[in-house]
Motif scaffolding. Structure first.
Motif, PDB file in Angstrom:
ATOM      1  N   ARG A 110     -21.881 -16.408   4.560  1.00  0.00           N
ATOM      2  CA  ARG A 110     -22.773 -16.824   3.450  1.00  0.00           C
ATOM      3  C   ARG A 110     -24.161 -16.475   3.389  1.00  0.00           C
ATOM      4  O   ARG A 110     -24.801 -16.209   2.508  1.00  0.00           O
ATOM      5  CB  ARG A 110     -22.607 -18.500   3.417  1.00  0.00           C
ATOM      6  N   GLN A 111     -24.675 -16.547   4.791  1.00  0.00           N
ATOM      7  CA  GLN A 111     -26.288 -16.022   5.108  1.00  0.00           C
ATOM      8  C   GLN A 111     -26.226 -15.551   6.673  1.00  0.00           C
ATOM      9  O   GLN A 111     -26.384 -16.342   7.416  1.00  0.00           O
ATOM     10  CB  GLN A 111     -27.026 -17.416   4.866  1.00  0.00           C
ATOM     11  N   PRO A 112     -26.222 -14.149   6.572  1.00  0.00           N
ATOM     12  CA  PRO A 112     -26.389 -13.584   7.771  1.00  0.00           C
ATOM     13  C   PRO A 112     -27.626 -13.843   8.420  1.00  0.00           C
ATOM     14  O   PRO A 112     -28.802 -13.829   7.649  1.00  0.00           O
ATOM     15  CB  PRO A 112     -26.349 -12.148   7.539  1.00  0.00           C
ATOM     16  N   PRO A 113     -27.672 -14.316   9.731  1.00  0.00           N
ATOM     17  CA  PRO A 113     -28.904 -14.490  10.515  1.00  0.00           C
ATOM     18  C   PRO A 113     -29.516 -13.310  10.895  1.00  0.00           C
ATOM     19  O   PRO A 113     -29.285 -12.305  11.078  1.00  0.00           O
ATOM     20  CB  PRO A 113     -28.365 -15.306  11.514  1.00  0.00           C
ATOM     21  N   GLY A 114     -31.288 -13.556  11.291  1.00  0.00           N
ATOM     22  CA  GLY A 114     -31.688 -12.267  11.902  1.00  0.00           C
ATOM     23  C   GLY A 114     -31.353 -12.233  13.309  1.00  0.00           C
ATOM     24  O   GLY A 114     -31.166 -11.038  13.789  1.00  0.00           O
ATOM     25  N   VAL A 115     -31.091 -13.264  13.946  1.00  0.00           N
ATOM     26  CA  VAL A 115     -30.547 -13.360  15.350  1.00  0.00           C
ATOM     27  C   VAL A 115     -29.574 -14.450  15.707  1.00  0.00           C
ATOM     28  O   VAL A 115     -29.662 -15.640  15.040  1.00  0.00           O
ATOM     29  CB  VAL A 115     -31.631 -13.343  16.304  1.00  0.00           C
ATOM     30  N   LEU A 116     -28.578 -14.293  16.304  1.00  0.00           N
ATOM     31  CA  LEU A 116     -27.622 -15.326  16.517  1.00  0.00           C
ATOM     32  C   LEU A 116     -27.833 -15.758  17.994  1.00  0.00           C
ATOM     33  O   LEU A 116     -27.639 -14.895  18.907  1.00  0.00           O
ATOM     34  CB  LEU A 116     -26.148 -15.011  16.545  1.00  0.00           C
ATOM     35  N   LEU A 117     -28.025 -16.995  18.564  1.00  0.00           N
ATOM     36  CA  LEU A 117     -28.025 -17.542  19.793  1.00  0.00           C
ATOM     37  C   LEU A 117     -26.503 -18.068  19.993  1.00  0.00           C
ATOM     38  O   LEU A 117     -26.159 -19.040  19.431  1.00  0.00           O
ATOM     39  CB  LEU A 117     -29.279 -18.502  20.099  1.00  0.00           C
ATOM     40  N   LEU A 118     -25.826 -17.498  20.934  1.00  0.00           N
ATOM     41  CA  LEU A 118     -24.446 -17.828  21.046  1.00  0.00           C
ATOM     42  C   LEU A 118     -23.971 -18.348  22.446  1.00  0.00           C
ATOM     43  O   LEU A 118     -24.268 -17.715  23.305  1.00  0.00           O
ATOM     44  CB  LEU A 118     -23.374 -16.854  20.697  1.00  0.00           C
ATOM     45  N   ASP A 119     -23.389 -19.594  22.299  1.00  0.00           N
ATOM     46  CA  ASP A 119     -22.605 -20.225  23.712  1.00  0.00           C
ATOM     47  C   ASP A 119     -21.351 -19.642  23.735  1.00  0.00           C
ATOM     48  O   ASP A 119     -20.779 -19.347  22.878  1.00  0.00           O
ATOM     49  CB  ASP A 119     -22.550 -21.894  23.387  1.00  0.00           C
TER      50      ASP A 119
END
Length: 642
Positions: A110-119
């Motif tokens: 729905r809204q692609p992020p600029g960066v994803l912080l992922l666990d």
């Protein structure tokens, strides 16, 4: 709770009942924390050093980094809250998160992020599964991912990186390291996006950006019921500059023209050619083409002043050390939307047709698209396909037009003319046929055929005891190198064609006014064989500069100069000037288009040497031409001029 307590949990809990505190501490100890305990709050100076504004790549697009959406997926709400508070204070304004990893991919769509912080270690859906789903998505696969995990398994780390993760940080994370990794990842992503949307040579938005922006402008124009225009700008004769001076010179020329066009387009921002906050925008397309999208025009001709300014500003002088100064121009094709097309592909195609017609009509001009261009293009496409079969079907014939001495009417030479007797009954000849052959890459085959027919016709004339005269054959150098033309002529001479019976009438020599060493050697070789060289359509397709380029024997003045010469002082002055120029250089000068008695009278009165045209008779095939014009005595026939 203070920021220091919230971020780093460094202060001890207030004094209380020890029996109540110990279970709470034991519970906290089982929660993986984002940042290591005992850290001190960063100073304001340290925050500024880590902020997104302090990018290592100083570019205008970096100003948008603080606006980038940072998204975090972690099943621990405390980690999300700690990270958000830290990043907001570090200068990032937009943060999204979820502690339900099963909803993460849909949220990013729905809204692609600029960066994803992922666990990575999460229940229901792991971080590795999210990475795999992102990799399969055409949009999300380009989102940079920084993995944050407490796992120390090297295989897990390798698997995450193989699935597209850009960076890897182990919990607990050092806050300054997170800020630096995040800033550098955003910078690299912005640089990648910049390269993907900009031309590396000129720095202008590229074709990919053009397609996206044009679609948006067309959609908004349709909603607002307004008209706009697409301008395709083509550099005239860039290919010849590349061939003569090298690709580096051509690239430098494109850079200069791009800067000039950009300066001109920028002056229109916020003016009558803009629509709201959407301004005219310049793009670099493929090869020698630029595009200008004009969001708003009041009428077809309201943009004429802007187009004229573009043409003037894009004209540049160009000189390389040791070479003559060149003057390079551009041509423009204009398509108006929605009249000439409401989708990007159709509009671009129609503007391209208009540009092609502008270039064919001469350099440094513009043309608006009309539906007739589409009809002409389709007709040319059909004819080009048929031309390849026309030679085998014996539909093409070589005709001979007499060239006479104007003072006496004596036959001096002939002009070889091609005529295609199309199966529809239409006759296609002259420059139309030569242009068609050049456009369909049939010019080499056609020249070979003409040389062979000339050899056969001259052989039959001699076998009958007649005295052949030199015959001029047109040859365009637009996409036929002089070296290749020399090989074709040499092959014809080896097959029996007498060199003294051939005059090569050259067109489209180019605007660079410089020959390669191989081309200069080809000219010398042709002249040594006895082949005469002429500049055809002088004053139009060839010019005075070409006389300096090629050592020639004659010039053939474009037929347009003879039009209305009886009562047009400008044409009279130009014809007389060209004739005087030729005499001073000891060049044979031929007036073409002598179709009326009044034109003939003007030329004779002013001491013109030679001419050809309908007033001397129509072009004839080899046998009737020989019967009317050639003799066995060696004395050429004459035409009655009075």
């Amino acid at each position: 709770m203070s920021m220091k307590n919230f971020l780093f949990k460094s202060d001890p809990a207030p004094a209380s009942d020890p029996e109540k505190i110990e279970p709470e501490l034991d519970a906290l100890a089982t929660v993986p924390t984002m940042f290591a305990p005992g850290e001190e709050k960063l100073s304001q100076q340290e925050f500024r050093a880590l902020s997104p504004q302090e990018s290592v790549w100083p570019h205008g697009s970096m100003s948008k980094l603080p606006e980038s959406l940072i998204m975090m997926v972690d099943d621990e709400v405390l980690n999300i809250e700690m990270t958000q508070a830290f990043l907001v204070e570090a200068g990032y304004r937009h943060f999204a998160s979820t502690d339900a990893p099963e909803t993460a991919v849909e949220a990013m769509r729905r809204q692609p992020p600029g960066v994803l912080l992922l666990d990575l270690s999460m229940p229901k859906v792991s971080g590795l599964e999210i990475l795999e789903a992102m990799r399969a998505d055409s949009v999300l696969r380009h989102v940079p991912v920084i993995v944050l995990t407490s796992s120390t398994d090297p295989q897990v780390k390798l698997q995450a990186l193989s699935l597209g993760a850009m960076d890897f940080l182990s919990k607990p994370v050092d806050p300054s390291e997170l800020a630096l990794r995040l800033r550098n990842t955003l910078t690299a992503s912005a640089y990648r996006d910049y390269l993907r949307q900009h031309d590396p040579l000129t720095g202008l938005p590229n074709k990919q950006r053009y397609r996206r922006d044009l679609a948006a402008v067309l959609a908004s124009a349709q909603d607002e019921q307004r008209a706009g225009a697409l301008l395709l700008v083509g550099v005239d004769a860039l290919g010849r500059v590349n061939d003569a001076l090298g690709r580096a010179s051509g690239d430098h020329l494109l850079q200069r023209i791009g800067k000039r066009l950009a300066s001109c387009v920028q002056t229109e921002a916020g003016g009558e050619l803009s629509a709201g906050d959407v301004n005219p925008t310049l793009y670099r397309l493929d090869g020698d083409e630029f595009a200008v999208v004009v969001p708003h025009i009041e009428g077809v001709h309201s943009a004429a002043a802007f187009i004229g300014k573009l043409l003037d500003d894009a004209a540049v002088s160009f000189q390389r050390r040791g070479s003559p100064e060149l003057f390079v121009t551009c041509s423009i094709g204009v398509a108006v939307f929605p009249t000439d097309g409401a989708d990007p592909e159709l509009l671009t195609g129609n503007a391209g047709l208009a540009l092609r017609h502008a270039k064919q009509a001469g350099s440094h001009r513009y043309e608006f698209f009309t539906p007739r261009f589409t009809q002409v293009a389709q007709s040319r496409l059909d004819l080009s396909a048929e031309l390849r079969r026309a030679i085998g079907r014996d539909e093409i014939e070589l005709l001979f037009e007499p060239r006479v001495e104007l003072a006496s009417g004596k036959l001096l030479a002939a002009q070889g003319l091609l005529r295609w007797n199309h199966s529809s009954g239409r006759a296609i000849d002259g420059d139309e046929l030569l242009d068609l052959a050049r456009g369909s890459e049939m010019n080499v085959a056609l020249i070979e055929w003409v040389l062979d027919r000339l050899r056969l016709s001259a052989g039959k004339w001699r076998a009958s005891g007649l005295q052949p005269v030199p015959v001029g054959i047109g040859a365009s150098l637009a996409n036929l190198p002089l070296t290749e033309l020399s090989h074709l002529v040499s092959a014809a001479i080896a097959g029996g064609l007498e060199p003294r019976q051939l005059t090569l009438e050259l067109q489209h020599l180019g605007g660079d006014h410089r020959l390669h060493d191989a081309d200069e050697k080809a000219i010398v070789a042709l002249r040594r064989k006895g082949v005469r060289l002429a500049l055809d359509r002088f004053g139009s397709i060839t010019s005075v500069a070409d006389v300096r380029l090629i050592t020639c024997d004659e010039i053939k003045v474009d037929a347009s100069f003879a039009h209305q010469v009886e009562n047009n002082p400008l044409n009279q002055a130009m014809l007389l000037g060209i004739g005087d120029f030729a005499r001073r250089l000891n060049l044979t000068c031929v007036a073409c288009g002598v179709d009326t008695g009044s034109r003939l009278s003007f030329l004779r009165k002013n001491g013109w040497q030679q001419g050809q045209g309908r007033v001397f008779g129509k072009p004839l095939a080899a046998v009737p031409f020989a019967a009317q014009w050639l003799s066995k005595s060696g004395r050429s026939q004459r035409v009655e001029l009075d």
